[in-house]
Design a protein around this motif. Structure first.
Motif, PDB file in Angstrom:
ATOM      1  N   ALA A 173      16.335  50.544   7.806  1.00  0.00           N
ATOM      2  CA  ALA A 173      16.699  51.606   8.931  1.00  0.00           C
ATOM      3  C   ALA A 173      14.977  51.446   9.351  1.00  0.00           C
ATOM      4  N   LEU A 174      14.763  52.063   8.432  1.00  0.00           N
ATOM      5  CA  LEU A 174      13.082  51.980   9.041  1.00  0.00           C
ATOM      6  C   LEU A 174      11.785  50.220   9.123  1.00  0.00           C
ATOM      7  N   GLN A 175      12.521  49.800   8.617  1.00  0.00           N
ATOM      8  CA  GLN A 175      12.252  47.988   8.838  1.00  0.00           C
ATOM      9  C   GLN A 175      12.439  47.692  10.173  1.00  0.00           C
ATOM     10  N   ASP A 176      13.747  48.042  10.073  1.00  0.00           N
ATOM     11  CA  ASP A 176      14.374  47.745  12.136  1.00  0.00           C
ATOM     12  C   ASP A 176      13.147  48.066  12.519  1.00  0.00           C
ATOM     13  N   THR A 177      12.597  49.781  12.791  1.00  0.00           N
ATOM     14  CA  THR A 177      12.344  50.486  13.414  1.00  0.00           C
ATOM     15  C   THR A 177      11.121  49.505  14.192  1.00  0.00           C
ATOM     16  N   LEU A 178       9.800  49.603  11.884  1.00  0.00           N
ATOM     17  CA  LEU A 178       8.534  48.985  12.201  1.00  0.00           C
ATOM     18  C   LEU A 178       8.952  47.360  12.979  1.00  0.00           C
ATOM     19  N   TYR A 179      10.014  46.236  12.692  1.00  0.00           N
ATOM     20  CA  TYR A 179      10.309  45.274  13.641  1.00  0.00           C
ATOM     21  C   TYR A 179       9.943  46.027  15.159  1.00  0.00           C
ATOM     22  N   PHE A 180      10.552  46.617  15.560  1.00  0.00           N
ATOM     23  CA  PHE A 180      10.548  47.269  17.284  1.00  0.00           C
ATOM     24  C   PHE A 180       9.725  47.056  17.260  1.00  0.00           C
ATOM     25  N   ILE A 181       9.280  48.400  16.790  1.00  0.00           N
ATOM     26  CA  ILE A 181       7.376  48.411  16.884  1.00  0.00           C
ATOM     27  C   ILE A 181       7.101  47.432  17.380  1.00  0.00           C
ATOM     28  N   GLY A 182       6.794  46.712  16.246  1.00  0.00           N
ATOM     29  CA  GLY A 182       5.763  45.329  16.136  1.00  0.00           C
ATOM     30  C   GLY A 182       4.716  45.406  17.514  1.00  0.00           C
ATOM     31  N   GLY A 183       3.252  44.758  16.331  1.00  0.00           N
ATOM     32  CA  GLY A 183       2.455  45.184  16.968  1.00  0.00           C
ATOM     33  C   GLY A 183       1.432  46.243  17.993  1.00  0.00           C
ATOM     34  N   LYS A 184       0.388  46.133  17.741  1.00  0.00           N
ATOM     35  CA  LYS A 184      -0.807  47.491  18.098  1.00  0.00           C
ATOM     36  C   LYS A 184      -0.369  47.555  20.001  1.00  0.00           C
ATOM     37  N   TRP A 185       0.560  47.319  20.477  1.00  0.00           N
ATOM     38  CA  TRP A 185       0.645  47.486  22.140  1.00  0.00           C
ATOM     39  C   TRP A 185       2.172  48.047  22.548  1.00  0.00           C
ATOM     40  N   ARG A 186       2.864  47.690  21.803  1.00  0.00           N
ATOM     41  CA  ARG A 186       4.359  48.305  22.760  1.00  0.00           C
ATOM     42  C   ARG A 186       4.822  50.228  22.329  1.00  0.00           C
ATOM     43  N   ILE A 187       4.064  50.974  21.641  1.00  0.00           N
ATOM     44  CA  ILE A 187       4.053  51.909  21.859  1.00  0.00           C
ATOM     45  C   ILE A 187       2.975  52.566  21.971  1.00  0.00           C
ATOM     46  N   PRO A 188       1.529  52.675  22.456  1.00  0.00           N
ATOM     47  CA  PRO A 188       0.881  52.729  23.616  1.00  0.00           C
ATOM     48  C   PRO A 188       1.317  52.638  24.863  1.00  0.00           C
ATOM     49  N   VAL A 189       2.624  51.151  25.050  1.00  0.00           N
ATOM     50  CA  VAL A 189       2.845  50.680  26.494  1.00  0.00           C
ATOM     51  C   VAL A 189       4.111  51.616  26.434  1.00  0.00           C
ATOM     52  N   ILE A 190       4.804  52.111  25.547  1.00  0.00           N
ATOM     53  CA  ILE A 190       5.907  53.119  25.839  1.00  0.00           C
ATOM     54  C   ILE A 190       5.189  54.368  26.379  1.00  0.00           C
ATOM     55  N   ASN A 191       4.452  54.893  25.905  1.00  0.00           N
ATOM     56  CA  ASN A 191       3.371  55.975  25.395  1.00  0.00           C
ATOM     57  C   ASN A 191       3.557  56.005  27.395  1.00  0.00           C
ATOM     58  N   SER A 192       2.132  55.289  27.583  1.00  0.00           N
ATOM     59  CA  SER A 192       2.157  55.226  28.821  1.00  0.00           C
ATOM     60  C   SER A 192       3.236  55.796  29.944  1.00  0.00           C
ATOM     61  N   LEU A 193       4.285  54.656  29.213  1.00  0.00           N
ATOM     62  CA  LEU A 193       5.255  54.831  31.269  1.00  0.00           C
ATOM     63  C   LEU A 193       5.963  56.029  30.551  1.00  0.00           C
ATOM     64  N   CYS A 194       6.496  56.417  29.593  1.00  0.00           N
ATOM     65  CA  CYS A 194       6.498  57.643  29.705  1.00  0.00           C
ATOM     66  C   CYS A 194       6.094  59.013  30.015  1.00  0.00           C
ATOM     67  N   ASN A 195       4.145  58.521  29.815  1.00  0.00           N
ATOM     68  CA  ASN A 195       3.279  59.788  30.759  1.00  0.00           C
ATOM     69  C   ASN A 195       3.530  59.366  32.359  1.00  0.00           C
ATOM     70  N   GLY A 196       4.266  58.816  33.319  1.00  0.00           N
ATOM     71  CA  GLY A 196       4.411  58.250  34.181  1.00  0.00           C
ATOM     72  C   GLY A 196       4.002  57.281  34.495  1.00  0.00           C
ATOM     73  N   ASN A 197       3.189  56.643  34.209  1.00  0.00           N
ATOM     74  CA  ASN A 197       2.949  55.253  34.893  1.00  0.00           C
ATOM     75  C   ASN A 197       3.408  54.593  35.206  1.00  0.00           C
ATOM     76  N   ARG A 198       3.764  54.140  36.314  1.00  0.00           N
ATOM     77  CA  ARG A 198       4.399  53.341  37.037  1.00  0.00           C
ATOM     78  C   ARG A 198       4.207  51.288  37.076  1.00  0.00           C
ATOM     79  N   ARG A 199       2.806  51.138  37.502  1.00  0.00           N
ATOM     80  CA  ARG A 199       2.289  50.698  38.307  1.00  0.00           C
ATOM     81  C   ARG A 199       1.305  49.474  37.683  1.00  0.00           C
TER      82      ARG A 199
END
Lengths: 110, 110
Positions: free
Chosen positions: B11-37
């Motif tokens: 389960a842990l490795q699935d999550t890490l694989y999905f998070i993959g790379g340094k940008w996905r989490i910051p992008v998800i965070n930005s979208l969840c903070n309301g940025n749209r464009r």
């Protein structure tokens, strides 16, 4: 409470930088699960090579995440122990396990 | 409750694989903070290049993490919206922010 987004992003990126790569979190997890010897840790993480685990443990020792103890008997016994600092990753790891379990179906389908 | 370590690691490795790379989490965070464009998201993440953000958003659209809507006015308006699935990363992100804040001093010293 007002959230400071720039500050939160910096904290997030610090964490991601520290987690860096695909092996650190599984190694921390293995140590926190009680594995202490190199071969034990290696066997607990399918896919990791001896070389990668060796590098990861060295880096983690430098970063004070792991304490390496050598018992100079014959044969020499080396043990790796997670530091308190290492254990601070516990909640992140638990959340990741939770996510992975909940989304296994989604992940394997995509 | 008995914990199944092999299952948890997967389960842990699935999550890490999905998070993959340094940008996905910051992008998800930005979208969840309301940025749209695109430019909003880009500006909210110092260090990301146009090319990397573009690739990340395309991958995330394919993985159903983001919904892309094109409003065909003139000029064309494109909006990115986080899906419910995307928001399931919320607790991991919060734990990572918490960790990053608590350990800023340790990280910057090492």
């Amino acid at each position: 409470m007002k959230r400071n987004q720039a500050d939160e992003l910096m904290a997030l990126q610090d964490t991601l930088y520290f987690i860096g790569g695909k092996w650190r979190i599984p190694v921390i997890n293995s140590l926190c699960n009680g594995n202490r010897r190199f071969r034990e840790i290696e066997r607990s993480i399918p896919g990791i090579t001896t070389r990668m685990l060796s590098k990861e443990l060295k880096d983690m020792e430098m970063n004070k995440l792991v304490k390496r103890t050598v018992y100079p008997d014959s044969p020499v016994l080396v043990e790796y122990e997670p530091t308190e600092y290492c254990r601070t990753f516990g909640s992140i790891i638990l959340e990741m396990i939770k996510w992975g379990k909940a989304h296994r179906r989604v992940v394997t389908q995509s």
